[in-house]
Write a protein that holds these residues in place. Structure first.
Motif, PDB file in Angstrom:
ATOM      1  N   UNK A   1      15.685 -29.685 -52.517  1.00 47.05           N
ATOM      2  CA  UNK A   1      14.811 -28.672 -51.931  1.00 47.05           C
ATOM      3  C   UNK A   1      14.818 -28.740 -50.416  1.00 47.05           C
ATOM      4  N   UNK A   2      14.884 -29.933 -49.868  1.00 52.49           N
ATOM      5  CA  UNK A   2      14.942 -30.059 -48.409  1.00 52.49           C
ATOM      6  C   UNK A   2      16.216 -29.413 -47.866  1.00 52.49           C
ATOM      7  N   UNK A   3      17.329 -29.626 -48.560  1.00 61.80           N
ATOM      8  CA  UNK A   3      18.588 -29.011 -48.117  1.00 61.80           C
ATOM      9  C   UNK A   3      18.521 -27.486 -48.233  1.00 61.80           C
ATOM     10  N   UNK A   4      17.938 -26.984 -49.320  1.00 59.97           N
ATOM     11  CA  UNK A   4      17.843 -25.535 -49.517  1.00 59.97           C
ATOM     12  C   UNK A   4      16.940 -24.910 -48.460  1.00 59.97           C
ATOM     13  N   UNK A   5      15.772 -25.517 -48.216  1.00 58.90           N
ATOM     14  CA  UNK A   5      14.847 -24.968 -47.228  1.00 58.90           C
ATOM     15  C   UNK A   5      15.420 -25.057 -45.816  1.00 58.90           C
ATOM     16  N   UNK A   6      16.143 -26.120 -45.532  1.00 60.15           N
ATOM     17  CA  UNK A   6      16.772 -26.236 -44.209  1.00 60.15           C
ATOM     18  C   UNK A   6      17.835 -25.163 -44.015  1.00 60.15           C
ATOM     19  N   UNK A   7      18.620 -24.922 -45.072  1.00 53.97           N
ATOM     20  CA  UNK A   7      19.640 -23.873 -44.992  1.00 53.97           C
ATOM     21  C   UNK A   7      19.007 -22.499 -44.799  1.00 53.97           C
ATOM     22  N   UNK A   8      17.936 -22.234 -45.531  1.00 54.47           N
ATOM     23  CA  UNK A   8      17.256 -20.941 -45.389  1.00 54.47           C
ATOM     24  C   UNK A   8      16.628 -20.789 -44.010  1.00 54.47           C
ATOM     25  N   UNK A   9      16.197 -21.904 -43.433  1.00 49.80           N
ATOM     26  CA  UNK A   9      15.629 -21.851 -42.084  1.00 49.80           C
ATOM     27  C   UNK A   9      16.703 -21.577 -41.040  1.00 49.80           C
ATOM     28  N   UNK A  10      17.852 -22.223 -41.175  1.00 48.06           N
ATOM     29  CA  UNK A  10      18.916 -22.064 -40.187  1.00 48.06           C
ATOM     30  C   UNK A  10      19.638 -20.730 -40.307  1.00 48.06           C
ATOM     31  N   UNK A  11      19.531 -20.093 -41.468  1.00 51.75           N
ATOM     32  CA  UNK A  11      20.254 -18.836 -41.673  1.00 51.75           C
ATOM     33  C   UNK A  11      19.431 -17.633 -41.215  1.00 51.75           C
ATOM     34  N   UNK A  12      18.190 -17.868 -40.807  1.00 46.64           N
ATOM     35  CA  UNK A  12      17.326 -16.750 -40.408  1.00 46.64           C
ATOM     36  C   UNK A  12      17.882 -15.936 -39.245  1.00 46.64           C
ATOM     37  N   UNK A  13      18.344 -16.535 -38.144  1.00 50.65           N
ATOM     38  CA  UNK A  13      18.880 -15.697 -37.060  1.00 50.65           C
ATOM     39  C   UNK A  13      20.118 -14.909 -37.475  1.00 50.65           C
ATOM     40  N   UNK A  14      20.957 -15.501 -38.329  1.00 48.31           N
ATOM     41  CA  UNK A  14      22.129 -14.776 -38.825  1.00 48.31           C
ATOM     42  C   UNK A  14      21.705 -13.575 -39.657  1.00 48.31           C
ATOM     43  N   UNK A  15      20.672 -13.767 -40.484  1.00 46.95           N
ATOM     44  CA  UNK A  15      20.181 -12.653 -41.300  1.00 46.95           C
ATOM     45  C   UNK A  15      19.609 -11.543 -40.422  1.00 46.95           C
ATOM     46  N   UNK A  16      18.913 -11.915 -39.343  1.00 47.69           N
ATOM     47  CA  UNK A  16      18.372 -10.906 -38.435  1.00 47.69           C
ATOM     48  C   UNK A  16      19.488 -10.082 -37.804  1.00 47.69           C
ATOM     49  N   UNK A  17      20.502 -10.774 -37.275  1.00 51.63           N
ATOM     50  CA  UNK A  17      21.589 -10.060 -36.604  1.00 51.63           C
ATOM     51  C   UNK A  17      22.427  -9.232 -37.554  1.00 51.63           C
ATOM     52  N   UNK A  18      22.764  -9.787 -38.715  1.00 53.93           N
ATOM     53  CA  UNK A  18      23.617  -9.072 -39.672  1.00 53.93           C
ATOM     54  C   UNK A  18      22.879  -7.864 -40.241  1.00 53.93           C
ATOM     55  N   UNK A  19      21.586  -7.988 -40.496  1.00 52.34           N
ATOM     56  CA  UNK A  19      20.821  -6.865 -41.056  1.00 52.34           C
ATOM     57  C   UNK A  19      20.850  -5.670 -40.107  1.00 52.34           C
ATOM     58  N   UNK A  20      20.574  -5.914 -38.840  1.00 52.11           N
ATOM     59  CA  UNK A  20      20.559  -4.821 -37.866  1.00 52.11           C
ATOM     60  C   UNK A  20      21.955  -4.227 -37.689  1.00 52.11           C
ATOM     61  N   UNK A  21      22.961  -5.086 -37.587  1.00 51.46           N
ATOM     62  CA  UNK A  21      24.332  -4.599 -37.396  1.00 51.46           C
ATOM     63  C   UNK A  21      24.816  -3.804 -38.599  1.00 51.46           C
ATOM     64  N   UNK A  22      24.599  -4.322 -39.801  1.00 49.11           N
ATOM     65  CA  UNK A  22      25.121  -3.674 -41.010  1.00 49.11           C
ATOM     66  C   UNK A  22      24.475  -2.313 -41.245  1.00 49.11           C
ATOM     67  N   UNK A  23      23.168  -2.208 -41.057  1.00 47.16           N
ATOM     68  CA  UNK A  23      22.494  -0.936 -41.309  1.00 47.16           C
ATOM     69  C   UNK A  23      22.946   0.142 -40.335  1.00 47.16           C
ATOM     70  N   UNK A  24      23.039  -0.199 -39.058  1.00 48.92           N
ATOM     71  CA  UNK A  24      23.442   0.806 -38.075  1.00 48.92           C
ATOM     72  C   UNK A  24      24.919   1.157 -38.209  1.00 48.92           C
ATOM     73  N   UNK A  25      25.762   0.154 -38.468  1.00 47.68           N
ATOM     74  CA  UNK A  25      27.190   0.425 -38.624  1.00 47.68           C
ATOM     75  C   UNK A  25      27.452   1.299 -39.847  1.00 47.68           C
ATOM     76  N   UNK A  26      26.810   0.995 -40.959  1.00 48.54           N
ATOM     77  CA  UNK A  26      26.998   1.798 -42.171  1.00 48.54           C
ATOM     78  C   UNK A  26      26.533   3.232 -41.961  1.00 48.54           C
ATOM     79  N   UNK A  27      25.415   3.411 -41.281  1.00 55.10           N
ATOM     80  CA  UNK A  27      24.923   4.762 -41.029  1.00 55.10           C
ATOM     81  C   UNK A  27      25.853   5.567 -40.147  1.00 55.10           C
TER      82      UNK A  27
END
Length: 227
Positions: free
Chosen positions: A142-168
């Protein structure tokens, strides 16, 4: 032909000089500066009302100690909102379709919220990595999973914005190309495609506003966890 669809996402340049900084600074020139008059014009009044509304919505779930972030979050919201909307105009470039720019916005702000939590309340911030009542054999996983989810947050922020605008943008260009191609062959189908394109453009305006709000809202939620 397929490669030309992605030309709109290429950073513009003149004589080898990139113009992405100009495209980032230009939207700020469109914001009217406040004056010292008692009675302002309608545009300044609308701008003030919008800024107050955005700031209120972002600051309601946060503590008073986090209200010092109001200027940063509101300014980021207005920057993303104006850039996303201006990018829907013809012959323009949308900087937020570049993953590098979105990551440059997401990573430092996410890291600032994380360091704020580790400085002010380190025990509570580290407690998020391990839910209460976890069985002992599951603690390392669980510590490894939560750490991974914590570190992936900035990537999720950037990819979400990029993917939605690019697809549109790609979808708008594909449908507009189909409407122009079908006009001399099948005019009724072309008119129907144009009406679909109009509805899609309205949808993209809503997506541009929603994605800017979601980006800043998630940052405020990350800040709420660490304050």
């Amino acid at each position: 032909m397929n490669l030309s669809f992605f030309d709109q996402f290429t950073s513009p340049s003149i004589l080898g000089i990139p113009l992405i900084l100009l495209s980032l600074l230009f939207p700020a020139l469109l914001i009217p500066s406040p004056n010292n008059r008692w009675i302002t014009n309608r545009l300044s009044t609308l701008q003030t009302w919008l800024l107050h509304l955005i700031t209120k919505q972002l600051m309601i779930p946060l503590d008073k100690k986090s209200h010092k972030w109001a200027l940063i979050l509101t300014s980021l919201m207005m920057l993303l909102l104006i850039i996303n909307l201006l990018g829907l105009l013809p012959y323009t470039f949308t900087p937020t379709t570049q993953l590098s720019m979105n990551m440059a916005l997401a990573f430092p702000l996410w890291l600032a919220t994380l360091l704020t939590g580790l400085r002010n309340q380190p025990s509570i911030s580290l407690a998020h990595l391990l839910p209460e009542g976890t069985p002992t054999p599951l603690i390392p996983a669980l510590i490894m999973i939560e750490t991974t989810s914590l570190l992936i947050r900035p990537l999720a922020l950037g990819v979400r914005l990029t993917a939605n605008l690019t697809a549109g943008h790609l979808l708008i260009q594909l449908i507009s190309t189909a409407a122009i191609t079908l006009l001399p062959i099948m005019p009724p189908i072309s008119i129907l495609t144009t009406s679909i394109l109009l509805l899609l453009t309205i949808l993209e305006v809503a997506v541009a506003m929603i994605q800017a709000y979601v980006f800043v809202l998630l940052l405020s939620l990350y800040l709420q966890e660490n304050t």
